[in-house]
Design an enzyme around this catalytic site. Structure first.
Site, PDB file in Angstrom:
ATOM      1  N   THR A 284       0.838  -1.197   0.000  1.00  0.00           N
ATOM      2  CA  THR A 284       0.000   0.000   0.000  1.00  0.00           C
ATOM      3  C   THR A 284       0.875   1.250   0.000  1.00  0.00           C
ATOM      4  O   THR A 284       1.861   1.330   0.735  1.00  0.00           O
ATOM      5  CB  THR A 284      -0.944   0.033   1.210  1.00  0.00           C
ATOM      6  OG1 THR A 284      -0.182   0.119   2.417  1.00  0.00           O
ATOM      7  CG2 THR A 284      -1.796  -1.226   1.258  1.00  0.00           C
ATOM      8  N   CYS A 285       0.512   2.218  -0.846  1.00  0.00           N
ATOM      9  CA  CYS A 285       1.188   3.511  -0.940  1.00  0.00           C
ATOM     10  C   CYS A 285       2.697   3.313  -1.110  1.00  0.00           C
ATOM     11  O   CYS A 285       3.127   2.627  -2.023  1.00  0.00           O
ATOM     12  CB  CYS A 285       0.845   4.376   0.266  1.00  0.00           C
ATOM     13  SG  CYS A 285       1.192   6.131   0.020  1.00  0.00           S
ATOM     14  N   SER A 286       3.534   3.894  -0.237  1.00  0.00           N
ATOM     15  CA  SER A 286       4.978   3.733  -0.400  1.00  0.00           C
ATOM     16  C   SER A 286       5.405   2.277  -0.238  1.00  0.00           C
ATOM     17  O   SER A 286       6.398   1.835  -0.837  1.00  0.00           O
ATOM     18  CB  SER A 286       5.723   4.609   0.609  1.00  0.00           C
ATOM     19  OG  SER A 286       5.332   4.310   1.935  1.00  0.00           O
TER      20      SER A 286
ATOM     21  N   GLY B  57       3.709  -0.121  -1.442  1.00  0.00           N
ATOM     22  CA  GLY B  57       3.451  -0.684  -2.756  1.00  0.00           C
ATOM     23  C   GLY B  57       4.604  -0.433  -3.716  1.00  0.00           C
ATOM     24  O   GLY B  57       4.929  -1.288  -4.552  1.00  0.00           O
TER      25      GLY B  57
ATOM     26  N   ALA C 166      -2.176  -1.153  -3.665  1.00  0.00           N
ATOM     27  CA  ALA C 166      -3.290  -0.306  -3.234  1.00  0.00           C
ATOM     28  C   ALA C 166      -2.815   1.129  -3.095  1.00  0.00           C
ATOM     29  O   ALA C 166      -1.799   1.386  -2.434  1.00  0.00           O
ATOM     30  CB  ALA C 166      -3.863  -0.809  -1.908  1.00  0.00           C
TER      31      ALA C 166
END
Length: 561
Positions: A295-297, A299, A324
């Site tokens: 998720t985010c960083s 990811g 995500a």
């Protein structure tokens, strides 16, 4: 369906990483963009005169009581009846709204290029929002009512809260009290155990809640600039808990909150940590494959690690890659490129290099000023003008529970974003191998949020197209950055769209995507189950050989400040 260019309104990770090292006052200081604004307006005297003349005439109408100007239906700042019923307050409100519209018009008339326009919009938004009469304790009817109702105590409480908040970062009104929740007691309470602890992370395995589980486990890689428990925020809204209830074997990385002595942890350190976690997950589950969800960083790191595994011939270890709210392609990702330059990037890197880390509280402050109405002035009125305690909202508690980012990782992230390096195969490396996202062959499930202000959905869609996955499913939730994750089934207002990433243009994809009601979580768990092998008996104990439980979830690293 069409949307308002979130690409042009968002504030992606790169902006937060660069601008967080600069004080807010410096970001508001006159510079070359201001000069170009003035010069452009000077070339259009007729347009400026027209705006000023229209404002002057309207102010006269307001003073005479002839104006019908009213706030937008969605503008909650002037919801109190006194703004309509009190003649003085009503005129003050109308004058403010007229002035705000004039300022917006002048910015449009200036015809600045997109970089200058974004920089000046940041300034205009903060100045205009800050001058709203609803923020003024001498004018606010909410403040006067609180003062009367409490016999003056609201003013005392407001001054104390202001002093507390301004003495340390982030120097913005508190959105939640620091003791509103307790990690492991009222948030992050899913049952599990730490089964591996390294210098960089703790690996948590969660207790199965079904007699049978899927063979292939799921490893979740959370962001490196927030704590993992937004995915386990509350029992009825816990992503982790829901996945476990659907028969998934769930593991999550809990990153350590680094200190100055960890300054050298960069891409390679975190990539190696993900592989260490993957090794442990596969050993415990007794399988040679696992799903990887970032998720985010997190990811970004997960995708780079998956590309590395592909490069060294171990692509089959990833049963499926889930990203995500993750941006891999920073092409025109909105406000970030407008504010970013090589000079600004190098200055930001030097600041974190001297400290050994980037403080998450600085990022929290920067993000708050990017959305001043919702994240600053709303709480200014509540906390200081009314002297009230902010509501106890668990997601805001998590948001305030900030972490640091190591200087090396900050440097790597900033330079990668500045050069948009993940778009070009080999422009950046992971663990000694060139990163080529097109080499990732695992099936992919990519999630974006329609109103995401950090990772614009168009950018996450473009990012999905960088992957080499033959089965590449893109899912667009109606929510924003956090709501796209904390999105449990049962919300009648929620919906999502799904489709492959064949369309080159994001809007074209949106127009043709299939729309479904409710949360994307059930769709995702079905997707996982189809790629997770046969069901097996749920393990009766956590951990495995040489990986015994070390303590209960949520572990000790999540408690570090």
């Amino acid at each position: 369906m069409t949307t308002t260019n979130p690409d042009e309104l968002a504030a992606p990770l790169d902006l937060l990483l660069i601008s967080a090292t600069r004080p807010f006052a410096r970001r508001m200081t006159p510079n070359a963009s201001w000069a170009r604004l003035g010069a452009n307006l000077a070339k259009q005297p007729a347009a400026v005169a027209g705006r000023v003349g229209a404002l002057t005439r309207e102010l006269g109408g307001i003073a005479a009581g002839r104006s019908h100007r009213a706030p937008a239906r969605a503008d909650k700042r002037f919801a109190d009846a006194a703004w309509e019923q009190n003649p003085l307050l009503h005129r003050v409100m109308q004058a403010y709204l007229a002035g705000s519209e004039t300022a917006e018009g002048l910015l449009t008339d200036a015809g600045l290029d997109w970089r200058d326009a974004e920089k000046m919009r940041f300034v205009f938004d903060n100045v205009v929002e800050g001058l709203a009469p609803s923020n003024n304790p001498l004018l606010s009817p909410l403040g006067w009512k609180a003062l009367i109702d409490t016999g003056g105590l609201s003013a005392v409480r407001g001054v104390k809260a202001f002093a507390r908040d301004m003495l340390s970062q982030p120097r913005v009104p508190a959105m939640v009290e620091p003791d509103a929740f307790a990690v492991g007691e009222t948030v992050a309470i899913s049952k599990g155990a730490v089964v591996l602890q390294t210098s960089q992370f703790e690996l948590i395995q969660y207790v199965p809640q079904t007699p049978k589980v899927n063979t292939v486990p799921l490893l979740i890689v959370p962001p490196v600039i927030n704590k993992f428990y937004v995915m386990d925020i509350a029992p009825e809204r816990s992503m982790i808990d829901y996945f476990v209830q659907q028969g998934q074997q769930v593991f999550v990385i809990s990153w350590r909150n680094p200190q100055a002595r960890h300054r050298d942890w960069g891409f390679d350190t975190y990539g190696a940590a993900i592989i260490d976690a993957l090794d442990a997950v596969q050993k415990i589950a007794g399988t040679d494959r696992a799903h990887l969800m970032g998720t985010c960083s997190g990811g970004i790191l997960a995708a780079m690690t998956a590309a590395h595994l592909s490069d060294i011939g171990e692509a089959d270890r990833i049963a499926g890659l889930t990203l995500a709210v993750t941006v891999l392609d920073q092409t025109r990702a909105g406000f970030a490129p407008a504010m970013m330059s090589d000079r600004a990037a190098q200055a930001a890197i030097r600041v974190s290099g001297r400290k050994g880390y980037l403080d998450g509280r600085a990022m929290a402050e920067m993000f708050a000023w990017l959305r001043p109405t919702d994240l600053v002035w709303r709480y200014w009125v509540n906390n200081y003008v009314q002297g009230r305690t902010p509501g106890a909202f668990d997601v805001l508690f998590w948001n305030a529970d900030t972490t640091r980012m190591t200087a090396a990782l900050h440097r790597d992230m900033v330079l990668m974003g500045l050069n948009n390096a993940l778009v070009t195969p080999g422009a950046v490396s992971m663990l000694g191998t060139p990163v080529d996202l097109s080499q990732i062959t695992a099936d992919a499930y990519v999630i974006g949020g329609l109103t995401d202000h950090i990772c614009p959905w168009q950018a996450t869609y473009r990012s999905a197209r960088l992957l080499g996955s033959k089965d590449n499913r893109y899912v667009l939730s109606t929510s924003g950055h956090i709501q796209a994750l904390v999105n449990p089934p049962g919300n009648p207002k929620a919906s999502y769209r799904t489709g492959s990433v064949d369309a080159e243009d994001a809007q074209e994809w949106l127009d043709s995507a299939e729309k479904s009601s409710d949360s994307w979580w059930p769709d995702y768990t079905r997707w996982l189950a189809e790629r997770s092998g046969p069901e097996i008996d749920a393990p009766k104990t956590l951990g495995g050989e040489d990986l015994p439980p070390l303590g209960p979830a949520p572990g000790s690293y999540v408690m570090e400040k």
